[in-house]
Design a protein around this motif. Structure first.
Motif, PDB file in Angstrom:
ATOM      1  N   GLY A 167       1.283  -6.362   0.962  1.00  0.00           N
ATOM      2  CA  GLY A 167      -0.016  -5.967   1.513  1.00  0.00           C
ATOM      3  C   GLY A 167      -1.129  -6.329   0.552  1.00  0.00           C
ATOM      4  O   GLY A 167      -1.216  -7.447   0.073  1.00  0.00           O
ATOM      5  N   SER A 177       9.243  -2.350  -5.621  1.00  0.00           N
ATOM      6  CA  SER A 177       8.683  -2.286  -4.264  1.00  0.00           C
ATOM      7  C   SER A 177       8.531  -0.864  -3.729  1.00  0.00           C
ATOM      8  O   SER A 177       8.129  -0.688  -2.574  1.00  0.00           O
ATOM      9  N   GLN A 217       5.427 -11.200   1.478  1.00  0.00           N
ATOM     10  CA  GLN A 217       6.557 -10.260   1.452  1.00  0.00           C
ATOM     11  C   GLN A 217       7.834 -10.953   0.997  1.00  0.00           C
ATOM     12  O   GLN A 217       8.150 -12.051   1.464  1.00  0.00           O
ATOM     13  N   GLU A 263      -0.924  -1.332  -2.332  1.00  0.00           N
ATOM     14  CA  GLU A 263      -0.965  -1.004  -0.902  1.00  0.00           C
ATOM     15  C   GLU A 263      -0.523   0.445  -0.624  1.00  0.00           C
ATOM     16  O   GLU A 263      -1.174   1.165   0.133  1.00  0.00           O
ATOM     17  N   HIS A 264       0.550   0.865  -1.238  1.00  0.00           N
ATOM     18  CA  HIS A 264       1.034   2.223  -0.937  1.00  0.00           C
ATOM     19  C   HIS A 264       0.079   3.289  -1.457  1.00  0.00           C
ATOM     20  O   HIS A 264      -0.174   4.281  -0.783  1.00  0.00           O
ATOM     21  N   VAL A 265      -0.452   3.084  -2.654  1.00  0.00           N
ATOM     22  CA  VAL A 265      -1.393   4.079  -3.203  1.00  0.00           C
ATOM     23  C   VAL A 265      -2.610   4.174  -2.281  1.00  0.00           C
ATOM     24  O   VAL A 265      -3.125   5.265  -2.019  1.00  0.00           O
ATOM     25  N   GLY A 300       2.234  -2.548  -6.992  1.00  0.00           N
ATOM     26  CA  GLY A 300       1.846  -1.144  -7.170  1.00  0.00           C
ATOM     27  C   GLY A 300       1.573  -0.921  -8.650  1.00  0.00           C
ATOM     28  O   GLY A 300       1.574  -1.874  -9.445  1.00  0.00           O
ATOM     29  N   PRO A 301       1.363   0.339  -9.047  1.00  0.00           N
ATOM     30  CA  PRO A 301       1.062   0.611 -10.460  1.00  0.00           C
ATOM     31  C   PRO A 301       2.121   0.038 -11.407  1.00  0.00           C
ATOM     32  O   PRO A 301       1.785  -0.476 -12.478  1.00  0.00           O
TER      33      PRO A 301
HETATM   34  C1  LIG Z   1       1.076  11.210  -2.203  1.00  0.00           C
HETATM   35  C2  LIG Z   1       1.669  10.816  -3.510  1.00  0.00           C
HETATM   36  C3  LIG Z   1       1.057  11.249  -4.678  1.00  0.00           C
HETATM   37  C4  LIG Z   1       1.605  10.904  -5.916  1.00  0.00           C
HETATM   38  N1  LIG Z   1       0.995  11.331  -7.046  1.00  0.00           N
HETATM   39  C5  LIG Z   1       1.515  11.000  -8.251  1.00  0.00           C
HETATM   40  C6  LIG Z   1       0.892  11.444  -9.450  1.00  0.00           C
HETATM   41  O1  LIG Z   1      -0.105  12.140  -9.451  1.00  0.00           O
HETATM   42  N2  LIG Z   1       1.455  11.083 -10.639  1.00  0.00           N
HETATM   43  C7  LIG Z   1       2.594  10.320 -10.705  1.00  0.00           C
HETATM   44  O2  LIG Z   1       3.040  10.017 -11.814  1.00  0.00           O
HETATM   45  N3  LIG Z   1       3.211   9.905  -9.576  1.00  0.00           N
HETATM   46  C8  LIG Z   1       2.706  10.228  -8.367  1.00  0.00           C
HETATM   47  N4  LIG Z   1       3.347   9.808  -7.228  1.00  0.00           N
HETATM   48  C9  LIG Z   1       4.676   9.158  -7.329  1.00  0.00           C
HETATM   49  C10 LIG Z   1       4.629   7.655  -7.735  1.00  0.00           C
HETATM   50  O3  LIG Z   1       4.130   7.518  -9.039  1.00  0.00           O
HETATM   51  C11 LIG Z   1       3.826   6.809  -6.784  1.00  0.00           C
HETATM   52  O4  LIG Z   1       4.537   6.741  -5.580  1.00  0.00           O
HETATM   53  C12 LIG Z   1       3.552   5.382  -7.284  1.00  0.00           C
HETATM   54  O5  LIG Z   1       2.756   4.736  -6.341  1.00  0.00           O
HETATM   55  C13 LIG Z   1       4.827   4.581  -7.535  1.00  0.00           C
HETATM   56  O6  LIG Z   1       4.466   3.325  -8.037  1.00  0.00           O
HETATM   57  P1  LIG Z   1       5.367   2.012  -7.813  1.00  0.00           P
HETATM   58  O7  LIG Z   1       4.594   0.889  -8.386  1.00  0.00           O
HETATM   59  O8  LIG Z   1       6.728   2.269  -8.300  1.00  0.00           O
HETATM   60  O9  LIG Z   1       5.515   1.861  -6.222  1.00  0.00           O
HETATM   61  P2  LIG Z   1       4.430   1.746  -5.073  1.00  0.00           P
HETATM   62  O10 LIG Z   1       3.122   2.300  -5.466  1.00  0.00           O
HETATM   63  O11 LIG Z   1       5.098   2.310  -3.873  1.00  0.00           O
HETATM   64  O12 LIG Z   1       4.205   0.186  -4.918  1.00  0.00           O
HETATM   65  C14 LIG Z   1       5.138  -0.672  -4.326  1.00  0.00           C
HETATM   66  C15 LIG Z   1       4.397  -1.910  -3.835  1.00  0.00           C
HETATM   67  O13 LIG Z   1       5.378  -2.856  -3.377  1.00  0.00           O
HETATM   68  C16 LIG Z   1       4.922  -3.459  -2.178  1.00  0.00           C
HETATM   69  N5  LIG Z   1       6.112  -3.935  -1.459  1.00  0.00           N
HETATM   70  C17 LIG Z   1       7.060  -3.189  -0.856  1.00  0.00           C
HETATM   71  N6  LIG Z   1       8.028  -3.965  -0.348  1.00  0.00           N
HETATM   72  C18 LIG Z   1       7.694  -5.242  -0.642  1.00  0.00           C
HETATM   73  C19 LIG Z   1       8.296  -6.500  -0.381  1.00  0.00           C
HETATM   74  N7  LIG Z   1       9.463  -6.599   0.268  1.00  0.00           N
HETATM   75  N8  LIG Z   1       7.659  -7.622  -0.809  1.00  0.00           N
HETATM   76  C20 LIG Z   1       6.484  -7.544  -1.481  1.00  0.00           C
HETATM   77  N9  LIG Z   1       5.863  -6.359  -1.744  1.00  0.00           N
HETATM   78  C21 LIG Z   1       6.466  -5.225  -1.347  1.00  0.00           C
HETATM   79  C22 LIG Z   1       4.164  -2.349  -1.491  1.00  0.00           C
HETATM   80  O14 LIG Z   1       3.256  -2.848  -0.526  1.00  0.00           O
HETATM   81  C23 LIG Z   1       3.493  -1.638  -2.651  1.00  0.00           C
HETATM   82  O15 LIG Z   1       2.209  -2.151  -2.942  1.00  0.00           O
HETATM   83  C24 LIG Z   1       2.801  10.119  -5.976  1.00  0.00           C
HETATM   84  C25 LIG Z   1       3.400   9.691  -4.787  1.00  0.00           C
HETATM   85  C26 LIG Z   1       2.844  10.025  -3.567  1.00  0.00           C
HETATM   86  C27 LIG Z   1       3.505   9.531  -2.298  1.00  0.00           C
END
Ligand SMILES: Cc1cc2nc3c(=O)[nH]c(=O)nc-3n(C[C@H](O)[C@H](O)[C@H](O)COP(=O)(O)OP(=O)(O)OC[C@H]3O[C@@H](n4cnc5c(N)ncnc54)[C@H](O)[C@@H]3O)c2cc1C
Length: 409
Positions: A38, A159, A112, A42-44, A15-16
């Motif tokens: 994914g 994750s 995964q 993937e989640h974004v 993710g980001p």
């Molecule tokens: C609708 C929505 C809008 C948002 N808008 C903003 C915004 O405008 N500004 C802001 O600052 N924040 C925003 N957020 C909050 C947050 O910044 C985001 O959720 C962001 O995507 C979090 O980034 P991350 O990398 O921590 O996690 P994620 O983006 O959730 O990435 C996690 C990644 O890990 C992978 N993964 C999970 N489990 C496993 C595993 N067991 N093995 C391998 N891979 C795995 C997933 O597939 C995913 O790609 C928003 C959240 C949502 C839900």
């Protein structure tokens, strides 16, 4: 760990935050592997139709922009103050970042991580002992139908939480019948006015929840109702009063616009929205594909029952702690995030812009060299902001530098 070979860092999730962490660690000479279950981000992608509430300048870093520009000096980025959609964020920033020479060889998609443990040590061995850091991590990883063990000296769990929904029922446990009906209930954000419009148009839809996801769904349904007046929304929230919290003089304009619009729909009953406050869901019965659901809730001490065709549960997400069950992680008993950070976040008061300045010690766990970063570091607290995650990465980097685990650039 004391040897001169580069440290091996395993990052869970592209993710980001996982991508940014990978970039920074590669730049500091670490050997990095990113495991993504994914696709990139993937989640974004799953909520990609949603307009982000923070502007692009807050969702990107100078290191990321520079790395993409090194690859393609003509790459065009959105303006820093622009609020773009999740899909645009993926295509203009996250995908190009993953394709840079820094990252393209170290990311494994569709892979995964199932569990993380320590070689030589069980969970109960040497409680809180720094000596546990002398043994490497063992990651059980699944790619297709193959399972393999990967080793690493440092693990960053990035994750996220989006894949683990919480439950609708009163007290946070499943409502009666909810587990059986789970496959029919929508817990993630669907593109209600776009690709999924046919599924919702002209239907009676129940939305449960009082966060920004619920607000997004209710506003989209009201928009559908303008085109097709047979679309009705019943919006259940736990508390009394306006469903969405607003912050005075909110600098996140997009966030405030959404909150205002949703609260207006709830208060005035416009857009065919009926707001039902103080509602606690008791049971969900799936009546069949063409028939929808019967939902029973306790509302101000009385039982009410609805028959609705669609059920949207935006009741939040929770971290997957099974991943690190065999490690020594001190979890917060309220948020399920790492304890020290959760305690520090108590000062925040709900606004993600008020995240307290924390030291790197708040990111440490009893388990040496295991860090939970990004949205998952906030546990069930949904007030995470990407720029907080970028700051976390810099803190972990400086810690690894201090400990001599990554070199000077
Ligand atoms: C609708 C929505 C809008 C948002 N808008 C903003 C915004 O405008 N500004 C802001 O600052 N924040 C925003 N957020 C909050 C947050 O910044 C985001 O959720 C962001 O995507 C979090 O980034 P991350 O990398 O921590 O996690 P994620 O983006 O959730 O990435 C996690 C990644 O890990 C992978 N993964 C999970 N489990 C496993 C595993 N067991 N093995 C391998 N891979 C795995 C997933 O597939 C995913 O790609 C928003 C959240 C949502 C839900």
């Amino acid at each position: 760990m004391a040897s001169k070979r580069p440290i091996r860092v395993a990052i869970i999730g592209a993710g980001p935050i996982g991508l940014e962490a990978a970039l920074r660690l590669r730049q500091w000479g670490a050997q990095v592997r990113v495991f993504e279950k994914g696709r990139i981000a993937e989640h974004v992608r799953q909520w990609g139709h949603v307009t982000m509430f923070s502007p692009f300048g807050m969702n990107s870093t100078s290191a990321g922009i520079l790395a993409i520009r090194e690859e393609n000096c003509h790459h065009s980025f959105p303006e820093p103050q622009q609020c773009i959609t999740g899909h645009e964020y993926v295509s203009c920033y996250l995908e190009p970042l993953a394709r840079t020479h820094w990252l393209r060889d170290c990311i494994q998609t569709n892979t995964q991580v199932l569990r993380v443990g320590r070689s030589q040590f069980l969970k109960e061995d040497l409680p809180g002992g720094r000596q546990r850091g002398s043994a490497c991590f063992r990651l059980l990883v699944r790619q297709g139908d193959q399972e393999i063990i990967e080793e690493a000296d440092v693990v960053l769990d990035c994750s996220g939480t989006y894949a683990q929904h919480r439950w609708l029922g009163e007290g946070g446990i499943p409502a009666l019948g909810e587990m059986g009906a789970q496959g029919q209930i929508r817990y993630t954000l669907e593109d209600i006015t776009g690709t999924r419009a046919e599924h919702y148009r002209g239907r009676t839809v129940m939305v449960v929840g009082s966060g920004y996801s619920a607000a997004t769904a209710v506003c989209a349904l009201a928009q559908l109702a303008e085109q097709e007046p047979a679309t009705w929304t019943v919006w259940l929230t736990r508390r009394d009063g306006p469903p969405i919290r607003r912050f005075p003089h909110d600098p996140l304009v997009e966030r405030d616009r959404l909150a205002q619009q949703a609260n207006r729909l709830a208060a005035r009953g416009e857009g065919n929205v009926e707001h039902v406050p103080q509602a606690h869901v008791q049971s969900v019965e799936f009546l069949g594909p063409d028939k929808g659901f019967r939902v029973r809730a306790r509302v101000q001490g009385k039982t009410r029952t609805w028959e609705v065709e669609r059920l949207v549960a935006h009741v939040g997400y929770s971290p997957d702690y099974e991943l690190y069950r065999e490690l020594q992680i001190h979890e917060c008993y309220a948020t399920l995030g790492p304890m020290r950070l959760s305690a520090a976040l108590l000062q925040m008061g709900g606004d993600c812009l008020q995240a307290p300045t924390v030291g790197v010690d708040t990111l440490r766990n009893p388990e040496p060299n295991f860090f939970i970063l990004g949205a998952k570091s906030y546990g069930r607290n949904s007030a995470f902001l990407l720029q907080t995650g970028f700051a976390q990465i810099e803190m972990v980097l400086s810690l690894l530098q201090q400990e001599g685990l990554v070199g000077q650039r």
